[in-house]
Design a protein around this motif. Structure first.
Motif, short mmCIF file in Angstrom:
data_model
loop_
_atom_site.label_atom_id
_atom_site.label_comp_id
_atom_site.label_asym_id
_atom_site.label_seq_id
_atom_site.Cartn_x
_atom_site.Cartn_y
_atom_site.Cartn_z
N GLU A 24 7.28 8.15 8.97
CA GLU A 24 7.58 7.79 10.35
C GLU A 24 6.32 7.25 11.05
O GLU A 24 6.39 6.26 11.80
N ASN A 27 5.59 3.72 9.87
CA ASN A 27 6.50 2.76 10.48
C ASN A 27 6.10 2.47 11.93
O ASN A 27 6.22 1.33 12.40
N LYS A 30 3.12 0.16 11.82
CA LYS A 30 3.56 -1.19 11.47
C LYS A 30 4.15 -1.90 12.69
O LYS A 30 3.88 -3.08 12.94
N SER A 31 4.92 -1.16 13.46
CA SER A 31 5.52 -1.72 14.66
C SER A 31 4.44 -2.06 15.71
O SER A 31 4.50 -3.11 16.37
N ASP A 74 2.73 -0.62 3.32
CA ASP A 74 3.76 -0.50 2.27
C ASP A 74 3.25 0.34 1.10
O ASP A 74 3.99 1.16 0.54
#
Length: 345
Positions: A24, A27, A30-31, A74
């Motif tokens: 989480e 992510n 990354k956002s 990733d």
């Protein structure tokens, strides 16, 4: 990286990635760094204000930074996912080598018990076991056994045809033809166990699939007395010393003379009852002396050699031994059936 601002964003992203500890969080990183509203992506809008050469270089640096951040995230996500999976598997590990709490041993199908017992009896008499294909040619299933195209015996052995000349065998006798031809005129003493097929309506006493054990002996000076003595020994070992046999004249196209073999009824010891229909005997198998035509077609001189053959249904013997009421039970894979006969078998 030449642009200090891009390098600064890249350094912040790497620092955030190194400190993250969940999918989480990765992510979210990354956002934050790669979404359309992120600082890095907003710098794309300034490309139009630059000279062509600067635009090219600046655009390459932006794409490089974007790819580097995305690749790092990733890789970390994949690494973390593998770690979480390994921990989960270790926590939920089951020792599959241990028996379950409700473990029960199985039972051997009475069919196989009887088949193995019959084979053992004939091995003890010096017979060899021969095997052959279940998909046969018309020649080996019929013609080489003295059953030509127009022979009425074919009506009693209607089978499943794959083509005009290829079929599922109706008996294990084709194995005998194969062995005779391979023996090249030498003495033979074999049994042939295996599955056979006929177009029959399945009911309590009939099945489109059943099994036989056929026997064949060929040598010089073989007579019907040898057949009777062999079958008498088999019956006594299979059903008990008290059992007697009776030979009745019959007809089979591949033997001459042919006989039906009856044994004294176990229910009444030959006195007569409802099981044997008052006769005191129950039919068990068929046999006879090998027909001269069969000998000749398969490489033997009937003036020099003679022989006898016989065939017994495995299911029929099992039904008589265990009092089974329906032949279909052998093939229905019902564990209750196996448990019922486990101790008897």
């Amino acid at each position: 990286m030449k642009n200090s601002k891009i390098q600064g964003i890249l350094d912040k992203a790497k620092e955030a990635i190194e400190s993250a500890d969940s999918v989480e969080t990765f992510n979210s990183i990354k956002s934050f760094f790669l979404s359309r509203k992120s600082e890095l992506m907003s710098m794309m809008s300034t490309l139009g204000t630059l000279e062509p050469e600067e635009r090219k270089e600046f655009g390459q640096e932006l794409n490089q930074a974007k790819e580097e951040i995305s690749k790092s995230i990733d890789e970390k996500i994949e690494e973390l996912s593998k770690k979480e999976l390994a921990e989960k598997l270790a926590k939920e590990q089951i020792d599959i080598s241990l028996p379950s709490s409700n473990f029960t041993s199985g039972g051997k199908n009475p069919f196989h018990v009887i088949k193995d017992e019959i084979v053992d009896i004939f091995l003890g008499m010096g017979f060899d076991v021969a095997d052959g294909p279940e998909v046969e040619s018309d020649e080996y299933n019929f013609k080489l056994l003295n059953i030509p195209d127009d022979h009425p015996a074919r009506d009693m052995q209607d089978t499943f045809y794959i083509s005009d000349n290829v079929l599922l065998r109706t008996h294990t006798s084709p194995v005998q033809a194969h062995v005779m031809q391979q023996a090249e005129g030498k003495p033979i003493r074999i049994i042939c166990p295996g599955k056979t097929y006929r177009r029959d309506d399945d009911d309590a006493t009939h099945s489109h699939q059943f099994a036989q054990i056929e026997g064949l002996v060929i040598d010089k000076n073989i007579n019907i007395g040898h057949l009777k003595a062999t079958l008498e020994l088999f019956v006594k070992q299979m059903f008990g010393e008290k059992r007697e046999i009776r030979l009745r004249p019959s007809y089979f196209p591949f033997t001459e003379p042919s006989v039906e073999v009856d044994i004294t009824c176990a229910n009444c010891d030959g006195k007569g009852c409802s099981m044997c229909k008052g006769t005191g005997y129950i039919e068990i198998l068929g046999g006879g002396m090998v027909h001269p035509n069969v000998l000749k077609m398969n490489g033997y001189d009937p003036e020099v050699y003679s022989g006898f053959a016989f065939g017994v249904g495995i299911e029929r013997v099992a039904i008589l031994r265990y009092g089974i009421d329906d032949i279909r039970r052998f093939y229905q894979n019902d564990v209750r059936f196996l448990h019922q006969y486990r101790k008897k078998a």
